[in-house]
Design a protein around this motif. Structure first.
Motif, PDB file in Angstrom:
ATOM      1  N   UNK A 327       0.862  -1.400   0.095  1.00 21.03           N
ATOM      2  CA  UNK A 327      -0.261   0.016  -0.257  1.00 21.03           C
ATOM      3  C   UNK A 327       0.744   0.976   0.159  1.00 21.03           C
ATOM      4  N   UNK A 328      -0.062   2.289  -0.236  1.00 17.89           N
ATOM      5  CA  UNK A 328       0.667   3.963  -0.589  1.00 17.89           C
ATOM      6  C   UNK A 328      -0.374   5.026  -0.270  1.00 17.89           C
ATOM      7  N   UNK A 329       0.424   6.055   0.368  1.00 15.32           N
ATOM      8  CA  UNK A 329      -0.178   7.056  -0.126  1.00 15.32           C
ATOM      9  C   UNK A 329      -0.290   7.725  -0.666  1.00 15.32           C
ATOM     10  N   UNK A 330      -1.812   8.662  -1.220  1.00 12.37           N
ATOM     11  CA  UNK A 330      -2.409   8.990  -2.965  1.00 12.37           C
ATOM     12  C   UNK A 330      -2.628  10.240  -2.718  1.00 12.37           C
ATOM     13  N   UNK A 331      -3.007  11.096  -3.632  1.00  8.31           N
ATOM     14  CA  UNK A 331      -2.852  12.229  -3.820  1.00  8.31           C
ATOM     15  C   UNK A 331      -4.565  12.650  -3.106  1.00  8.31           C
ATOM     16  N   UNK A 332      -4.641  13.131  -2.531  1.00  7.90           N
ATOM     17  CA  UNK A 332      -5.893  14.024  -1.492  1.00  7.90           C
ATOM     18  C   UNK A 332      -6.265  13.186  -0.852  1.00  7.90           C
ATOM     19  N   UNK A 333      -5.653  12.984  -0.231  1.00 14.79           N
ATOM     20  CA  UNK A 333      -5.581  11.493   1.450  1.00 14.79           C
ATOM     21  C   UNK A 333      -6.644  10.881   0.859  1.00 14.79           C
ATOM     22  N   UNK A 334      -5.921   9.726  -0.147  1.00 13.66           N
ATOM     23  CA  UNK A 334      -5.918   8.604  -0.033  1.00 13.66           C
ATOM     24  C   UNK A 334      -5.609   7.332  -0.262  1.00 13.66           C
ATOM     25  N   UNK A 335      -5.747   6.055   0.302  1.00 15.81           N
ATOM     26  CA  UNK A 335      -5.020   4.978  -0.140  1.00 15.81           C
ATOM     27  C   UNK A 335      -4.717   4.393  -1.276  1.00 15.81           C
ATOM     28  N   UNK A 336      -3.899   3.729  -1.689  1.00 16.72           N
ATOM     29  CA  UNK A 336      -3.833   2.936  -2.803  1.00 16.72           C
ATOM     30  C   UNK A 336      -3.413   0.900  -2.248  1.00 16.72           C
ATOM     31  N   UNK A 337      -4.230  -0.294  -2.471  1.00 11.63           N
ATOM     32  CA  UNK A 337      -3.639  -1.242  -1.403  1.00 11.63           C
ATOM     33  C   UNK A 337      -4.023  -2.344  -2.838  1.00 11.63           C
ATOM     34  N   UNK A 338      -2.918  -2.670  -2.520  1.00 16.70           N
ATOM     35  CA  UNK A 338      -3.039  -3.737  -3.659  1.00 16.70           C
ATOM     36  C   UNK A 338      -3.442  -5.450  -1.874  1.00 16.70           C
ATOM     37  N   UNK A 339      -4.697  -5.924  -2.734  1.00 11.12           N
ATOM     38  CA  UNK A 339      -5.236  -6.827  -1.592  1.00 11.12           C
ATOM     39  C   UNK A 339      -6.254  -7.584  -1.824  1.00 11.12           C
ATOM     40  N   UNK A 340      -7.437  -7.493  -1.327  1.00  7.87           N
ATOM     41  CA  UNK A 340      -8.119  -9.042  -1.850  1.00  7.87           C
ATOM     42  C   UNK A 340      -9.476  -8.673  -0.793  1.00  7.87           C
ATOM     43  N   UNK A 341     -10.683  -9.384  -1.179  1.00  7.97           N
ATOM     44  CA  UNK A 341     -11.829  -9.710  -0.127  1.00  7.97           C
ATOM     45  C   UNK A 341     -11.914 -10.709  -1.013  1.00  7.97           C
ATOM     46  N   UNK A 342     -13.304 -11.627  -0.033  1.00  7.50           N
ATOM     47  CA  UNK A 342     -13.944 -12.747  -0.326  1.00  7.50           C
ATOM     48  C   UNK A 342     -14.689 -12.270  -1.409  1.00  7.50           C
ATOM     49  N   UNK A 343     -15.518 -11.085  -1.505  1.00  2.00           N
ATOM     50  CA  UNK A 343     -16.371 -11.108  -2.126  1.00  2.00           C
ATOM     51  C   UNK A 343     -16.195 -11.154  -3.783  1.00  2.00           C
ATOM     52  N   UNK A 344     -14.783 -10.256  -4.009  1.00  2.00           N
ATOM     53  CA  UNK A 344     -14.936  -9.338  -4.969  1.00  2.00           C
ATOM     54  C   UNK A 344     -13.485  -9.707  -5.465  1.00  2.00           C
ATOM     55  N   UNK A 345     -12.216 -10.310  -4.665  1.00  2.00           N
ATOM     56  CA  UNK A 345     -10.907 -10.977  -5.209  1.00  2.00           C
ATOM     57  C   UNK A 345     -10.094 -10.275  -5.079  1.00  2.00           C
ATOM     58  N   UNK A 346      -8.679 -10.735  -5.527  1.00  2.00           N
ATOM     59  CA  UNK A 346      -7.215  -9.739  -5.780  1.00  2.00           C
ATOM     60  C   UNK A 346      -7.543  -8.646  -7.079  1.00  2.00           C
ATOM     61  N   UNK A 368      -8.112 -11.273 -11.156  1.00  2.00           N
ATOM     62  CA  UNK A 368      -9.240 -11.829 -12.013  1.00  2.00           C
ATOM     63  C   UNK A 368      -8.735 -13.426 -11.186  1.00  2.00           C
ATOM     64  N   UNK A 369      -8.231 -13.363 -10.061  1.00  2.00           N
ATOM     65  CA  UNK A 369      -8.174 -13.841  -8.534  1.00  2.00           C
ATOM     66  C   UNK A 369      -8.881 -14.120  -7.318  1.00  2.00           C
ATOM     67  N   UNK A 370      -8.492 -15.596  -7.044  1.00  2.00           N
ATOM     68  CA  UNK A 370      -9.375 -15.267  -5.632  1.00  2.00           C
ATOM     69  C   UNK A 370      -8.925 -15.167  -4.393  1.00  2.00           C
ATOM     70  N   UNK A 371      -9.290 -14.076  -3.625  1.00  2.00           N
ATOM     71  CA  UNK A 371      -8.891 -14.684  -2.310  1.00  2.00           C
ATOM     72  C   UNK A 371      -8.818 -14.963  -1.162  1.00  2.00           C
ATOM     73  N   UNK A 372     -10.450 -15.518  -1.666  1.00  2.00           N
ATOM     74  CA  UNK A 372     -11.206 -17.266  -0.459  1.00  2.00           C
ATOM     75  C   UNK A 372     -10.514 -17.926  -1.348  1.00  2.00           C
TER      76      UNK A 372
END
Length: 750
Positions: A327-346, A368-372
């Motif tokens: 993850x890392x800090x972005x403009x305008x008080x945002x974060x960018x995260x490489x991760x995943x959720x069970x519902x939406x995947x990686x 296109x990968x599954x997190x679960x």
């Protein structure tokens, strides 16, 4: 960005703290759990549809840097030798990308420590020739060259801040200076950073915020000792330094106002203005850290893994994702995260704060990968045929990710008997099982051979990361093998029929113990019936009745031939009730059945009469008339006291016979395929030590028929077939089959 040995692994260069992006909003928003109304969670199908609407990035891609026009992605690739390298591309919101460096052929690519469209491409891994590419510039714009060799022999690039290079200067192992190198027209400007600690050996991580660099470095001397230093980029001077409790983790995050790092108890957040520390007790920290307005972002592993943000003002915690890898800090008080959720995947998620002040995650690019843990594919089809690999089959499953424990069960529907394979700490996402066609309680054990027929397979896998439910999946298949000449119970391995001195007939199943390289008994055998002492001669003749199971014939004292059709069952119904074929068979002194001597795919029978003439009885496939009228094929066979059908032993066009003469010499008769034989070949002497010789078919799982030989005093052997007619048997191997009982009770083995 890392340097030194760690930097040269490339992997470290794409898993460090990242900058975020101002990509266009995608529709796949994931609200914080606390903000959801009861029952408001989107169904899995809707979440998948939303994930499909965002741009795609390759699997195994991490974000290595980010700007306003897109982000830098590094995708891991493997070559034929299992070595890995990274392909680097600049990905734009519309899904298009620009290749910056190919895996295994291009130099390493380093993202900017600030939010910037400028990335660095090094010519090689000494990081002394660097080209800066501005991905927001018009197509065809030439990169800007930084040849650090012109500044000195030890200048080495370690970080990028906008269009300025952070460089460490010094010989290996000695304290390093830090320099800032920029381009002024055609010249390079080299500024030494003042006030830095005098114990910098190697910069290991380069973070940044507007106007500042925050560096983690390894100290000179022995042992893992680390420190941090903050640099004012405009003034080229250090403004702060402190020790860093490395403890195997370089995780830090840096913003204009705060610094966060891990310690043994949890998180330490430092206010840059006052130097005051705020400590947050957290267990199970394992992953990247980030600063997000008044929130600190972190990942926990364990029984409830999560990527969460925690307010530094009121202490509230919001879970946003199930996992995060960078993850890392972005403009305008945002974060960018490489991760995943069970519902939406990686994929890549953008973290923003809504109007209500509650953070939320939005999927902006999907791998296109599954997190679960899910099943991706399996090699098991509707039919599993064990013949191509001589009784074995490679079964495989591919899951969405590795790191799990699993159990595989293959269950025979009719009997409930099963094969089980268990394994802990499976690192790869692929399970590969060489099933030996048995019903072993655990892979590595010797199990009874698996019956042909209907099966279920079941895979249960427990993910180590605890994300999502355990995987439970399965299916059905039909196990098939071609009929085997001595397989009476339909499980693919040879059986021996044993008549004792009281006339009881028993079936003994065999299997090949691959771990010991030995043919062994597969079970305690099956009782077939009594009264078999009434036959003067008895013989297993293979499948001559067309039932796909081997049959048995017997000649009684009156010379009547009786036929016992095989059923393929594993009980007393192994043989069906006998059928009377006819009389006049008392003229024969020897019978040998089981070889296909005529090349029609069906077993045949040969018989030797008292005059020594050899007759062929071709199998018909008719249970009521299993043999065609006899045909004389030879004479002089009364020199032999034992004739055995051995199948296609020597690689000829059809089945073969072996015959033992009265001196104990064994001879091979190679079948021509028309019921006749080539000139006999001497195999060798000493075979009169055996009282029973049986052509079993393939007992050693090598695809060639073998010979079972029983002698007194437990001298029992398997003679493996070689496939070579000049020397049709390999060196004999001992076996325990029928050695546990008293051999004096055995009347005949066939």
């Amino acid at each position: 960005m890392t340097s030194g040995t760690a930097r040269r692994t490339l992997a470290a260069a794409i898993t460090t703290v990242l900058a975020a992006t101002a990509l266009a909003t995608a529709p796949a928003a994931v609200a914080a759990p606390q903000a959801r109304a009861a029952g408001a969670a989107a169904p899995a199908a809707k979440a998948q549809a939303q994930a499909q609407a965002v741009p795609k990035i390759p699997a195994r891609t991490q974000v290595a840097g980010v700007g306003t026009s897109g982000y830098l992605g590094g995708t891991q690739h493997y070559n034929s030798e299992g070595q890995y390298g990274y392909e680097y591309r600049w990905y734009r919101p519309d899904g298009t990308s620009t290749l910056l460096s190919e895996a295994f052929s291009g130099g390493p690519v380093v993202g900017n420590a600030l939010v910037s469209d400028i990335v660095a491409v090094a010519a090689d891994y000494d990081y002394r020739v660097v080209r800066l590419h501005d991905l927001s510039a018009p197509a065809g714009t030439a990169p800007v060259l930084f040849d650090l060799r012109t500044l000195g022999p030890t200048h080495e690039f370690v970080g990028l801040y906008g269009s300025t290079l952070l460089v460490q200067v010094g010989s290996g192992g000695n304290p390093q200076e830090l320099h800032l190198v920029s381009r002024n027209g055609n010249a390079l400007t080299d500024r030494k950073v003042t006030g830095v600690p005098g114990d910098i050996r190697d910069v290991t991580k380069a973070d940044g915020a507007p106007g500042s660099a925050f560096l983690t470095y390894e100290k000179t001397g022995s042992g893992n000792s680390y420190g941090t230093v903050t640099v004012d980029l405009a003034a080229a001077r250090s403004t702060a330094s402190a020790p860093h409790p490395y403890a195997g983790d370089w995780s830090t995050a840096f913003s204009a106002t705060k610094i966060v790092r891990r310690d043994a108890a949890g998180l330490v957040v430092t206010d840059r203005a006052s130097g005051a520390d705020t400590r947050i007790a957290l267990a199970g920290l394992n992953g990247p850290l980030g600063l997000f307005g008044d929130f600190v972002a972190y990942t926990t592993r364990g029984t409830e893994p999560a990527f969460s943000v925690r307010s530094l003002t009121d202490g509230r915690t919001v879970k946003l994702l199930d996992k995060a890898t960078s993850l890392g800090a972005g403009p305008n008080g945002t974060l960018l995260v490489r991760g995943g959720t069970v519902e939406q995947g990686e994929g890549v998620y953008r973290i923003t704060t809504g109007a209500d002040g509650v953070p939320a995650a939005t999927l902006i690019a999907s791998t296109g990968e599954d997190t679960a843990l899910k099943l991706v594919e399996t090699s098991i089809g509707d039919v599993v045929d064990l013949d191509p690999m001589n009784g074995r089959e490679r079964l495989s499953w591919t899951l969405s990710h590795g790191d799990f424990d699993y159990t595989v069960e293959l269950t025979h529907k009719a009997t409930g008997r099963k094969f089980t394979d268990r394994f802990e700490n499976q690192g790869s996402r692929s399970i590969s099982l060489l099933w030996r066609g048995d019903l072993a309680p655990y892979r590595g054990n010797v199990g009874t051979p698996a019956y042909n027929g209907a099966y279920t397979w079941k895979l249960t896998a427990k993910p180590h990361d605890g994300i999502g439910p355990d995987l439970e999946t399965g299916g059905d298949f039909e196990l098939v093998r071609s009929p085997k000449v001595h397989d009476f119970n339909n499980n693919g391995t040879p059986d021996l029929l044993v008549r004792d001195t009281d006339g009881n007939l028993t079936r003994v199943d065999t299997t090949y113990d691959v771990w010991r390289g030995r043919v062994v008994e597969a079970d305690s055998g099956g009782y077939i019936g009594r009264g078999w002492q009434g036959y003067r001669q008895v013989e297993s003749v293979g499948d001559v009745a067309g039932t796909n199971a081997p049959d048995v014939i017997g000649i009684d004292s009156a010379g009547v031939l009786w036929f016992h059709p095989g059923t393929g069952h594993d009980d007393q119904t192994t043989l069906a009730p006998r059928v009377r074929i006819g009389g006049g068979w008392g003229v024969y002194t020897q019978l040998a059945g089981g070889s296909d001597l005529t090349g029609d795919g069906r077993a045949d029978l040969v018989a030797v009469d008292k005059a020594g003439d050899l007759y062929l009885y071709k199998g018909t496939g008719n249970v009521n008339q299993p043999f065609a009228p006899r045909k004389k094929t030879g004479f002089g066979w009364n020199i032999y006291n034992k004739i055995t059908a051995v199948g296609n032993l020597a690689g000829g066009p059809a089945g073969d016979l072996v015959a033992r003469d009265k001196a104990g010499v064994l001879w091979l008769y190679l079948g021509k395929g028309d019921g006749t034989y080539a000139a006999r070949t001497k195999i060798g002497g000493g075979w009169n030590q055996y009282t029973h010789i049986v052509g079993t078919g393939d007992a050693t799982m090598d695809g060639r028929p073998d010979l079972y030989a029983y002698g007194p005093h437990n001298t029992v052997y398997i003679h493996p077939g070689s496939g070579n007619w000049r020397a049709p048997f390999q060196t004999r191997k001992p076996t325990d089959i029928l050695t546990n009982g008293n051999g004096s009770f055995i009347n005949k083995v066939f």
